[in-house]
Design a protein around this motif. Structure first.
Motif, PDB file in Angstrom:
ATOM      1  N   GLN A  79      44.181  26.904  36.861  1.00 52.26           N
ATOM      2  CA  GLN A  79      43.033  27.220  37.711  1.00 52.26           C
ATOM      3  C   GLN A  79      43.481  27.640  39.105  1.00 52.26           C
ATOM      4  OE1 GLN A  79      39.412  24.522  37.123  1.00 52.26           O
ATOM      5  NE2 GLN A  79      40.970  23.384  36.007  1.00 52.26           N
ATOM      6  N   ARG A  80      44.519  26.981  39.611  1.00 54.30           N
ATOM      7  CA  ARG A  80      45.041  27.336  40.926  1.00 54.30           C
ATOM      8  C   ARG A  80      45.612  28.756  40.914  1.00 54.30           C
ATOM      9  NH1 ARG A  80      44.723  27.453  46.223  1.00 54.30           N
ATOM     10  NH2 ARG A  80      46.621  26.867  47.353  1.00 54.30           N
ATOM     11  N   HIS A  81      46.361  29.081  39.879  1.00 57.77           N
ATOM     12  CA  HIS A  81      46.888  30.443  39.752  1.00 57.77           C
ATOM     13  C   HIS A  81      45.752  31.450  39.700  1.00 57.77           C
ATOM     14  CE1 HIS A  81      48.760  34.063  38.180  1.00 57.77           C
ATOM     15  NE2 HIS A  81      47.920  34.013  37.152  1.00 57.77           N
ATOM     16  N   TYR A  82      44.744  31.149  38.921  1.00 53.21           N
ATOM     17  CA  TYR A  82      43.627  32.082  38.758  1.00 53.21           C
ATOM     18  C   TYR A  82      42.930  32.342  40.090  1.00 53.21           C
ATOM     19  CZ  TYR A  82      39.208  34.040  37.154  1.00 53.21           C
ATOM     20  OH  TYR A  82      38.124  34.854  36.971  1.00 53.21           O
ATOM     21  N   LYS A  83      42.710  31.296  40.863  1.00 53.35           N
ATOM     22  CA  LYS A  83      42.047  31.461  42.154  1.00 53.35           C
ATOM     23  C   LYS A  83      42.900  32.304  43.101  1.00 53.35           C
ATOM     24  CE  LYS A  83      39.370  27.162  41.946  1.00 53.35           C
ATOM     25  NZ  LYS A  83      39.189  25.797  42.511  1.00 53.35           N
ATOM     26  N   LEU A  84      44.197  32.036  43.131  1.00 50.61           N
ATOM     27  CA  LEU A  84      45.096  32.815  43.990  1.00 50.61           C
ATOM     28  C   LEU A  84      45.178  34.269  43.521  1.00 50.61           C
ATOM     29  CD1 LEU A  84      48.006  30.233  44.388  1.00 50.61           C
ATOM     30  CD2 LEU A  84      46.450  30.995  46.194  1.00 50.61           C
ATOM     31  N   MET A  85      45.241  34.448  42.205  1.00 47.73           N
ATOM     32  CA  MET A  85      45.329  35.788  41.644  1.00 47.73           C
ATOM     33  C   MET A  85      44.047  36.569  41.912  1.00 47.73           C
ATOM     34  SD  MET A  85      47.515  37.679  40.013  1.00 47.73           S
ATOM     35  CE  MET A  85      47.039  39.363  40.399  1.00 47.73           C
ATOM     36  N   PHE A  86      42.908  35.913  41.755  1.00 51.50           N
ATOM     37  CA  PHE A  86      41.620  36.565  41.985  1.00 51.50           C
ATOM     38  C   PHE A  86      41.499  37.011  43.441  1.00 51.50           C
ATOM     39  CE2 PHE A  86      36.956  35.955  42.937  1.00 51.50           C
ATOM     40  CZ  PHE A  86      36.559  37.164  42.384  1.00 51.50           C
ATOM     41  N   LYS A  87      41.914  36.148  44.364  1.00 47.46           N
ATOM     42  CA  LYS A  87      41.861  36.489  45.789  1.00 47.46           C
ATOM     43  C   LYS A  87      42.759  37.682  46.094  1.00 47.46           C
ATOM     44  CE  LYS A  87      42.504  34.413  50.376  1.00 47.46           C
ATOM     45  NZ  LYS A  87      42.896  33.174  51.115  1.00 47.46           N
ATOM     46  N   LEU A  88      43.945  37.695  45.520  1.00 48.77           N
ATOM     47  CA  LEU A  88      44.873  38.809  45.719  1.00 48.77           C
ATOM     48  C   LEU A  88      44.351  40.070  45.039  1.00 48.77           C
ATOM     49  CD1 LEU A  88      47.642  39.856  46.700  1.00 48.77           C
ATOM     50  CD2 LEU A  88      48.611  39.010  44.551  1.00 48.77           C
ATOM     51  N   TYR A  89      43.821  39.910  43.855  1.00 48.98           N
ATOM     52  CA  TYR A  89      43.324  41.022  43.057  1.00 48.98           C
ATOM     53  C   TYR A  89      42.255  41.823  43.794  1.00 48.98           C
ATOM     54  CZ  TYR A  89      42.877  43.065  38.346  1.00 48.98           C
ATOM     55  OH  TYR A  89      42.928  43.891  37.256  1.00 48.98           O
ATOM     56  N   LEU A  90      41.388  41.105  44.494  1.00 43.01           N
ATOM     57  CA  LEU A  90      40.293  41.773  45.201  1.00 43.01           C
ATOM     58  C   LEU A  90      40.776  42.691  46.312  1.00 43.01           C
ATOM     59  CD1 LEU A  90      37.587  38.957  45.505  1.00 43.01           C
ATOM     60  CD2 LEU A  90      37.581  40.941  43.995  1.00 43.01           C
ATOM     61  N   THR A  91      41.975  42.448  46.828  1.00 45.31           N
ATOM     62  CA  THR A  91      42.487  43.282  47.913  1.00 45.31           C
ATOM     63  C   THR A  91      42.849  44.690  47.428  1.00 45.31           C
ATOM     64  OG1 THR A  91      44.797  42.561  47.614  1.00 45.31           O
ATOM     65  CG2 THR A  91      43.404  41.253  49.098  1.00 45.31           C
ATOM     66  N   LYS A  92      43.364  44.796  46.178  1.00 46.71           N
ATOM     67  CA  LYS A  92      43.792  46.089  45.630  1.00 46.71           C
ATOM     68  C   LYS A  92      43.608  46.077  44.107  1.00 46.71           C
ATOM     69  CE  LYS A  92      47.141  46.438  49.338  1.00 46.71           C
ATOM     70  NZ  LYS A  92      48.504  46.085  49.737  1.00 46.71           N
ATOM     71  N   PRO A  93      42.361  46.079  43.655  1.00 41.09           N
ATOM     72  CA  PRO A  93      42.112  45.960  42.204  1.00 41.09           C
ATOM     73  C   PRO A  93      42.719  47.087  41.385  1.00 41.09           C
ATOM     74  CG  PRO A  93      40.090  46.532  43.404  1.00 41.09           C
ATOM     75  CD  PRO A  93      41.103  46.154  44.423  1.00 41.09           C
TER      76      PRO A  93
END
Length: 297
Positions: A29-43
């Protein structure tokens, strides 16, 4: 460099230990939250980089940059050709994609004009480090003795990491070979995010039968609803899940749940191997017992 079989044994061994940790779901879940936050910057960039064949090209670019003096595009192209998995057109298109995006600078070799040398820009290095952080930070939840804060401050982090991680790349050890069922996802754009989104939804809803909002998923994963539906249809054909259109739910089979857990654990074990290249950083023991023998790593 260790043999391919030694590395596979080690990664498999470490993945099993990671998978059995009591906090593995919290780590995911922690990875997913970090990945989602990063993902939104440059989808656009991250949905492309997480397609398996492009991920191989991207990691090859980083590997040769940090392990070869005067790396050339030919190094990358020749490596990709040996894999037998990537067409020359795909390699050329992706290299152009990252050049146009300001992630690679290319110039002719001063001693041989036929060669094109390349450097990885600070933009690409920062993105790569941020991507590794989405696994490294959760890794610190599994192993509190691992000094995450020190790693986050390391100036030469990428160089040290890829000198070790390159052993995995150059031995052509692929996550999708070790966890074959994940191919239905990670051979597609944003496959990693779609796979993780399903698993995290099952945790959030505390059920293997989940209500799934395709519009929200498309926004989170940076792809269209039809793309996600095609991916899930292929997964259904592969026996990983069932699409219940009557009730607008997705039934995640045990095979999917096991695959997702194996996928994440192997992925983390591979990242951990790169982290072993960092100087003076505490980590689990550097040996694995295989067939009764202690294999040093």
């Amino acid at each position: 460099m260790k043999s391919k079989q030694e590395l596979r044994d080690f990664i498999s061994h470490r993945a099993e230990e990671i998978k059995s940790h009591q906090d593995i779901e919290l780590v995911m879940q922690r990875h997913y939250k970090l990945m989602f936050k990063l993902y939104l910057t440059k989808p656009l960039y991250f949905k492309v980089i997480f397609k398996a064949n492009r991920f191989i090209i991207g990691t090859a670019v980083m590997t040769y940059f940090f392990t070869t003096e005067n790396p050339t595009l030919r190094h990358v192209k020749d490596f990709c050709k040996t894999t037998g998995l990537i067409s020359e057109n795909t390699v050329d298109s992706f290299l152009l994609f990252i050049r146009v995006g300001g992630r690679m600078d290319v110039k002719k070799d001063p001693l041989d004009k036929r060669k094109l040398n390349y450097t990885v820009t600070s933009k690409a290095q920062d993105e790569t480090r941020a991507l590794i952080n989405t696994m490294m930070i959760p890794y610190g939840m599994l192993y509190p003795d691992f000094d995450v804060s020190r790693c986050l401050k390391m100036e030469n982090f990428n160089a040290e990491y890829f000198r070790k991680y390159s052993e995995i790349i150059l031995n052509q050890i692929y996550l999708f070979d070790m966890v074959p069922d994940c191919k239905e996802f990670i051979f597609r754009d944003a496959g990693h995010m779609i796979l993780m989104d399903l698993y995290i939804e099952s945790i959030r809803q505390q059920n293997a039968v989940i209500g799934y909002n395709y519009l929200k998923a498309s926004l989170k994963c940076g792809v269209s609803r039809s793309h996600i539906k095609r991916c899930l249809k292929a997964a259904e054909t592969g026996g990983l899940l069932r699409l219940d259109t009557t009730n607008n739910t997705i039934v995640l089979h045990l095979s999917f749940m096991q695959m997702a857990l194996n996928y994440f654990s192997v992925y983390m074990a591979m990242v951990e191997y790169g982290l072993r290249g960092l100087p003076d950083v505490a980590r689990p023991a550097d040996t694995v017992v295989a067939d009764g023998l202690s294999v040093p790593l």
